[in-house]
Design an enzyme around this catalytic site. Structure first.
Site, PDB file in Angstrom:
ATOM      1  CE1 TYR A  49       7.502 -15.349 -10.203  1.00  0.00           C
ATOM      2  CE2 TYR A  49       8.964 -14.173 -11.414  1.00  0.00           C
ATOM      3  CZ  TYR A  49       8.787 -15.249 -10.718  1.00  0.00           C
ATOM      4  OH  TYR A  49       9.860 -16.031 -10.590  1.00  0.00           O
ATOM      5  CG  LEU A 188      21.065 -12.087  -2.045  1.00  0.00           C
ATOM      6  CD1 LEU A 188      20.650 -10.733  -2.125  1.00  0.00           C
ATOM      7  CD2 LEU A 188      22.561 -12.414  -1.924  1.00  0.00           C
ATOM      8  CE  LYS A 228      11.978  -9.131  -4.039  1.00  0.00           C
ATOM      9  NZ  LYS A 228      10.923  -9.502  -3.292  1.00  0.00           N
ATOM     10  CG  ASN A 238      22.019  -7.609  -6.020  1.00  0.00           C
ATOM     11  OD1 ASN A 238      22.726  -7.636  -4.931  1.00  0.00           O
ATOM     12  ND2 ASN A 238      20.729  -7.645  -5.984  1.00  0.00           N
TER      13      ASN A 238
END
Length: 273
Positions: A49, A188, A228, A238
Site C-alpha cells: 500500500y 461494501l 476503507k 462504519n
C-alpha cells in the site's frame, strides 16, 4: 464478549477495523487519526500500500496505547523468501514505528517462493516477538489447509473479499471448524452496496444505511471486516453498527451472490483515484 470483538485462539480482535488500501499521504494519516479518535482499535495496512509510515505516524501521535490497537500488515509479493521476509518486516516495523505487529499476512498466493519457506520465516518473527500472529490473504480452502499444515504457529486469519455479492460459504465453514478468523475486505463491494435497494430497505427499518447493513451482516457471521473510508462521517458510520440485529429472513435476503455485481464493484474499485 460483545459482538464488537471476534474471539479466536484466545485473542479478542475488534470486529470492525479501518482498511487503508489506496490511502496515501495526508489522506491516510487523516483517516487513521480520525478512526482512532472515534474509537477504532483495529488498523489494516500492507507493504504494497505504500502507507505504513503514515499509519505509524497517526498511531504514534494518537492518544491511544499501542497495546490497545490490533495492527496488521502484509508481505509484498517480492518479499516471500526467508531473508526477504525478515528484512522487509523489520522495515515495516520501522515505518510503523512499533516493535511488533499483531498480525503479519502473506498478501496473496502468487509466489515463486515455496510457501513453507515464507511461513518458516514468519514463524521466526513470532519467536522473536516481532509478530504476534501469522495469517494469509486471498487463499482458497485448499491453499489455507496447506498453510495450516506448514506453519508451526497457528494460521490466525484468512483475509478475503467478502460481501453480499461474493460468496465465501465454503471458506466460512472450513474456518469455523479449524478456529481460523475470516476477515472481510471490500465489505461494501467497492461501493456497489451503497445504492443496493434491498440493503437500503432493510436499513430503513433500523435507521441505518445500506453500508451499515452490509457490515452488520458480516459481523453476525462472526467475521471481522476492514472497510476503507476517508470522511469523518463515513468512518464513524462504519463503526456505528452494534446497536441493531438483523432477522434470519433479512440475512437470507442480503446474501445474493452475483458475478455481475461483484465484477462491477471490482472495476469501480480499481478505477484511478
Amino acid at each position: 464478549m460483545s459482538d464488537e470483538y471476534v474471539s479466536v485462539r484466545g485473542t479478542d480482535v475488534p470486529a470492525v477495523g479501518l482498511g487503508t488500501w489506496r490511502l496515501t499521504g495526508d489522506d491516510c494519516y487523516g483517516a487513521v487519526s480520525t478512526a482512532l479518535e472515534l474509537g477504532y482499535r483495529h488498523l489494516d495496512t500492507a507493504q504494497a500500500y505504500g502507507n505504513e509510515r503514515q499509519v505509524g505516524a497517526a498511531l504514534r501521535e494518537a492518544e491511544v496505547d499501542r497495546e490497545d490497537v490490533f495492527l496488521t500488515t502484509k508481505l509484498n509479493v517480492g518479499n516471500r523468501g526467508h531473508d526477504a521476509v525478515l528484512r522487509s518486516t523489520e522495515k515495516s516495523l520501522a515505518k510503523l514505528d512499533t516493535s511488533y505487529v499483531d498480525l503479519l499476512l502473506i498478501h496473496n498466493t502468487a509466489q515463486r517462493t515455496p510457501l513453507g519457506e515464507t511461513l518458516d520465516a514468519m514463524n521466526t518473527l513470532v519467536d522473536r516477538g516481532k509478530v504476534r500472529h501469522v495469517g494469509v490473504s486471498n487463499f482458497g480452502v485448499e491453499q489455507l489447509d496447506r498453510a495450516r499444515e506448514l506453519s508451526d504457529a497457528p494460521i490466525f486469519t484468512n483475509q478475503v473479499q467478502y460481501n453480499p455479492y461474493w460468496s465465501q460459504t465454503e471458506l466460512l465453514d472450513y474456518c469455523a471448524i479449524h478456529d481460523v478468523l475470516v476477515t472481510a475486505y471490500s465489505p461494501l463491494a467497492h461501493g456497489a452496496a451503497l445504492d443496493d435497494p434491498v440493503l437500503s430497505e432493510i436499513g430503513a427499518r433500523y435507521g441505518k444505511s445500506a453500508a451499515q447493513v452490509a457490515i452488520r451482516w458480516l459481523l453476525e457471521q462472526g467475521v471481522a471486516t476492514v472497510p476503507k473510508a476517508t470522511s469523518r462521517d463515513h468512518i464513524a458510520a462504519n463503526l456505528d453498527v452494534f446497536d441493531f440485529e438483523l432477522t434470519d429472513a433479512e440475512r437470507e435476503r442480503i446474501r445474493r451472490p452475483s458475478k455481475l455485481r461483484a465484477l462491477s464493484g471490482f472495476v469501480r474499485g480499481h478505477l484511478p483515484v
